[in-house]
Write a protein that holds these residues in place. Structure first.
Motif, mmCIF file in Angstrom:
data_model
loop_
_atom_site.group_PDB
_atom_site.id
_atom_site.type_symbol
_atom_site.label_atom_id
_atom_site.label_comp_id
_atom_site.label_asym_id
_atom_site.label_seq_id
_atom_site.Cartn_x
_atom_site.Cartn_y
_atom_site.Cartn_z
ATOM 1 N N TYR A 212 73.767 16.443 6.525
ATOM 2 C CA TYR A 212 74.602 16.655 5.340
ATOM 3 C C TYR A 212 74.254 17.984 4.662
ATOM 4 C CZ TYR A 212 74.439 11.762 6.523
ATOM 5 O OH TYR A 212 74.439 10.580 7.237
ATOM 6 N N ASP A 289 84.778 11.948 10.177
ATOM 7 C CA ASP A 289 84.964 11.237 8.915
ATOM 8 C C ASP A 289 83.788 10.307 8.634
ATOM 9 O OD1 ASP A 289 87.372 12.493 8.537
ATOM 10 O OD2 ASP A 289 88.588 10.812 9.253
ATOM 11 N N SER A 292 81.289 12.236 6.639
ATOM 12 C CA SER A 292 81.733 12.365 5.251
ATOM 13 C C SER A 292 81.476 11.086 4.463
ATOM 14 C CB SER A 292 83.220 12.715 5.203
ATOM 15 O OG SER A 292 83.479 13.941 5.851
#
Length: 396
Positions: A212, A289, A292
């Motif tokens: 991240y 995704d 995320s």
């Protein structure tokens, strides 16, 4: 009377993560509203393309043994992945596919260790590393780290731990349980220490796609001079949500790969044929995704924990765990029961507020607990509310 169990088996410590998960599931089955923050298993489904490939293999009768090291097609695809994503050149003969990354690590230690050989294990560590090393006759040498070093082993501490008995150094980045990620310069600094010490380097990179805001670098890419001594471990469980498919692999020098394939041929034999078909399709089906979603959960969880008095929490750069320090709670009482350590903390939190975590003692870090955010954002937020209530009762 004949001793029924070997000393080897009697010395194994049960997996703390599996034990907590079993207790949690028992409470859930009894109707208790437990929020499970203990298990390291993505809550997403296997990519449809991968699942369909596995089903198609079954329907098409592709259900027989493969080569012990895995199909050539999958090993070639892994080599292509390592070249494309990690900048590393391997041939299919340098890759062995096994029944999960855990199985791969077991094969490694059984193949490289003789009795008394030492393996340097940075703490906090995944619970199975020391046990697998001991099963292979080796000696885990734990190198401590904590919040002051970002839960990373420093070059100085590595150098101090190396001895003539050191057979291997184990690195896990992104790390379980802390989520710490070594950057390229940190890896090179460790590599500089290892240049003049003749040992192997085992790198567990199973969480590499789950980072991240930082760039992931493989150890062998950061330290190409040590690539021949590096055994790179990865798999499909975490990034592709394929835990039950049991599929992992190692990339390494060909002589090491040949030895591990031979060992595997006498143990489990080839990994599941259907799982290999699914893994082959998974490479083209990664869903960003997922990253995320994990990123959002991480931010909410860390921010929430930092707002609870009595908890200190580092911001992890990868995986799907946070590893807060709860030592401020030690010595406080909950309804007459004194919280003496992380195990007490985790047990009372589970029994009284129905939040399942894993005590850090299992990872070599007795002041911390591990929370997994491989669960819904709703569960993350509910867990935070319950932990806040728990700390109010403790008098914070």
């Amino acid at each position: 009377m004949v001793q029924r169990l070997s000393q080897r088996v009697q010395q194994i410590a049960p997996s703390a993560t599996m034990s907590v998960d079993a207790k949690t599931k028992a409470l859930l089955q009894a109707g208790q509203p437990v929020v499970n923050m203990s298990v390291g298993e993505p809550d997403f489904d296997t990519p449809v393309a991968a699942a369909f490939a596995g089903v198609q293999a079954i329907v098409n009768g592709n259900t027989r043994y493969t080569a012990a090291a895995g199909t050539v097609e999958l090993r070639r695809a892994i080599a292509e992945k390592l070249a494309r994503e990690n900048g590393l050149a391997y041939t299919p003969n340098q890759i062995v596919v096994s029944s999960g990354a855990k199985h791969t690590l077991y094969n490694i230690f059984m193949s490289i260790l003789d009795p008394g050989d030492e393996v340097i294990v940075p703490a906090p560590y995944w619970v199975s590393y020391p046990e697998q090393i001991r099963l292979a006759g080796g000696v885990p040498v734990v190198v401590e780290s904590d919040e002051s070093t970002g839960f990373k082993m420093t070059p100085e501490r590595l150098a101090a731990a190396l001895t003539k008995k050191t057979k291997a150094v184990l690195l896990n980045s992104p790390n379980n349980p802390t989520g710490a990620v070594y950057n390229a310069s940190e890896l090179r600094a460790l590599g500089d220490v290892l240049q003049n010490h003749d040992c192997l380097i085992v790198t567990d990179e199973i969480y590499e796609k789950l980072v991240y805001g930082v760039e992931y670098t493989s150890f062998a890419a950061a330290c190409p001079d040590l690539m021949d001594r590096t055994l790179l471990v990865n798999g499909f469980s975490k990034a592709f949500a394929m835990t039950g498919w049991r599929l992992g692999y190692v990339a390494c020098a060909e002589d090491l790969a040949t030895a591990m394939a031979s060992l595997q041929s006498h143990g489990t034999g080839s990994p599941s044929t259907m799982s290999q078909a699914a893994g082959l399709a998974a490479f083209a089906a990664f869903n960003s995704d997922v990253v995320s979603a994990f990123w959002r959960r991480r931010d909410v969880l860390v921010a929430g924990l930092r707002n609870i008095a009595g908890i200190e929490c580092e911001l992890p750069d990868g995986a799907f765990y946070v590893f807060p320090n709860v030592r401020a709670a030690f010595g406080r009482a909950y309804e007459g029961r004194v919280i003496g350590n992380a195990l007490d903390y985790a047990e009372v939190l589970l029994e009284k507020h129905w939040v399942a975590t894993v005590p850090g003692d299992a990872f070599g870090a007795p002041n911390n607990i591990r929370l997994s955010y491989a669960t819904s954002l709703q569960n993350v937020e509910e867990a935070l509310r319950r932990i806040q209530d728990f700390h109010r009762v403790l008098g914070f």
